[in-house]
Design a protein around this motif. Structure first.
Motif, PDB file in Angstrom:
ATOM      1  N   VAL A   1       0.853  -1.185   0.000  1.00 18.78           N
ATOM      2  CA  VAL A   1       0.000   0.000   0.000  1.00 18.78           C
ATOM      3  C   VAL A   1       0.893   1.241   0.000  1.00 18.78           C
ATOM      4  O   VAL A   1       1.921   1.273   0.673  1.00 18.78           O
ATOM      5  CB  VAL A   1      -0.922  -0.003   1.244  1.00 18.78           C
ATOM      6  N   PHE A   2       0.492   2.240  -0.768  1.00 20.10           N
ATOM      7  CA  PHE A   2       1.237   3.504  -0.797  1.00 20.10           C
ATOM      8  C   PHE A   2       0.881   4.269   0.474  1.00 20.10           C
ATOM      9  O   PHE A   2      -0.182   4.826   0.613  1.00 20.10           O
ATOM     10  CB  PHE A   2       0.833   4.315  -2.024  1.00 20.10           C
ATOM     11  N   ARG A   3       1.830   4.267   1.401  1.00 19.66           N
ATOM     12  CA  ARG A   3       1.633   5.011   2.639  1.00 19.66           C
ATOM     13  C   ARG A   3       2.969   5.583   3.077  1.00 19.66           C
ATOM     14  O   ARG A   3       4.008   5.005   2.814  1.00 19.66           O
ATOM     15  CB  ARG A   3       1.013   4.153   3.727  1.00 19.66           C
ATOM     16  N   PHE A   4       2.898   6.733   3.702  1.00 19.15           N
ATOM     17  CA  PHE A   4       4.108   7.331   4.250  1.00 19.15           C
ATOM     18  C   PHE A   4       3.736   8.244   5.406  1.00 19.15           C
ATOM     19  O   PHE A   4       2.577   8.582   5.608  1.00 19.15           O
ATOM     20  CB  PHE A   4       4.925   8.072   3.186  1.00 19.15           C
ATOM     21  N   GLU A   5       4.745   8.605   6.154  1.00 17.48           N
ATOM     22  CA  GLU A   5       4.578   9.429   7.340  1.00 17.48           C
ATOM     23  C   GLU A   5       5.114  10.825   7.044  1.00 17.48           C
ATOM     24  O   GLU A   5       6.135  10.977   6.377  1.00 17.48           O
ATOM     25  CB  GLU A   5       5.376   8.792   8.480  1.00 17.48           C
ATOM     26  N   ILE A   6       4.416  11.820   7.550  1.00 16.73           N
ATOM     27  CA  ILE A   6       4.871  13.205   7.409  1.00 16.73           C
ATOM     28  C   ILE A   6       5.364  13.663   8.773  1.00 16.73           C
ATOM     29  O   ILE A   6       4.616  13.647   9.747  1.00 16.73           O
ATOM     30  CB  ILE A   6       3.731  14.122   6.918  1.00 16.73           C
ATOM     31  N   ASN A   7       6.624  14.046   8.831  1.00 14.46           N
ATOM     32  CA  ASN A   7       7.203  14.591  10.063  1.00 14.46           C
ATOM     33  C   ASN A   7       7.238  16.104   9.946  1.00 14.46           C
ATOM     34  O   ASN A   7       7.724  16.637   8.951  1.00 14.46           O
ATOM     35  CB  ASN A   7       8.623  14.066  10.271  1.00 14.46           C
ATOM     36  N   ILE A   8       6.724  16.769  10.962  1.00 13.90           N
ATOM     37  CA  ILE A   8       6.739  18.228  10.969  1.00 13.90           C
ATOM     38  C   ILE A   8       7.641  18.709  12.096  1.00 13.90           C
ATOM     39  O   ILE A   8       7.833  18.017  13.095  1.00 13.90           O
ATOM     40  CB  ILE A   8       5.322  18.815  11.089  1.00 13.90           C
ATOM     41  N   SER A   9       8.192  19.892  11.911  1.00 14.94           N
ATOM     42  CA  SER A   9       9.133  20.406  12.907  1.00 14.94           C
ATOM     43  C   SER A   9       8.492  21.385  13.878  1.00 14.94           C
ATOM     44  O   SER A   9       9.092  21.719  14.884  1.00 14.94           O
ATOM     45  CB  SER A   9      10.318  21.072  12.202  1.00 14.94           C
ATOM     46  N   ALA A  10       7.296  21.852  13.573  1.00 16.86           N
ATOM     47  CA  ALA A  10       6.630  22.815  14.449  1.00 16.86           C
ATOM     48  C   ALA A  10       5.123  22.556  14.428  1.00 16.86           C
ATOM     49  O   ALA A  10       4.580  22.171  13.390  1.00 16.86           O
ATOM     50  CB  ALA A  10       6.935  24.228  13.994  1.00 16.86           C
TER      51      ALA A  10
END
Length: 167
Positions: A138-147
């Motif tokens: 499955v096309f899945r990914f995580e988004i990491n944010i800095s703020a």
């Protein structure tokens, strides 16, 4: 009193979504291009930032390193030995992000993103984007944010991703 914006010509910090291009699925240029069509930058700017932001077209916004046109003679001298492995777009006009204003434009962008993802081997099965050659991927990914304030931008992006079956 005259209120006006004066150009300062100082390099500006980059605020962008950056992918690890060494790892799948981001190692495929078509996937990265498709994701560019998913992000509704005009809506985000208008709704979240009151139209104050300008979309960047370079990793070096407002700096002399940003492209101002097609490669000049000196740049072509440096690039020519690598012409074969480089994409042809490198030798033309600088990259511009796709326009995203309006519902009709976004629908067209999502169709273009779907087309690019299919060419890259990602298809829709039961509402989820999966590899055509391995339906269990499955096309899945995580988004990491800095703020914390970046969460609203990520959520806007996620909304478009979900419309394409991406988790």
């Amino acid at each position: 009193v005259i209120a006006e914006d004066l150009p300062h010509q100082r390099p500006e910090p980059v605020n962008a979504l950056i992918y690890n291009t060494r790892r799948p699925p981001f190692d495929d240029r078509r996937v990265r291009e498709a994701l560019e069509y998913v992000f509704s930058a005009d809506w985000v700017n208008k709704t979240l930032f009151r139209g104050e932001y300008k979309r960047i077209t370079s990793y070096f916004p407002n700096a002399y390193l940003a492209p101002g046109g097609p490669p000049d003679r000196n740049e072509l001298t440096l690039l020519d030995p690598f012409r074969k492995p480089l994409p042809p777009e490198v030798f033309g006009q600088p990259w511009q992000p796709p326009p995203t204003g309006g519902d009709d434009r976004m629908r067209a962008n999502l169709r273009k993103a779907d087309e690019l993802l299919k060419k890259a081997g990602w298809v829709i099965v039961n509402g989820k984007r999966v590899r055509a050659d391995d339906k269990s991927r499955v096309f899945r990914f995580e988004i990491n944010i800095s703020a914390p304030e970046d969460e609203k931008i990520a959520l806007a992006f996620i909304s478009g991703l979900q419309r394409l079956g991406i988790e």
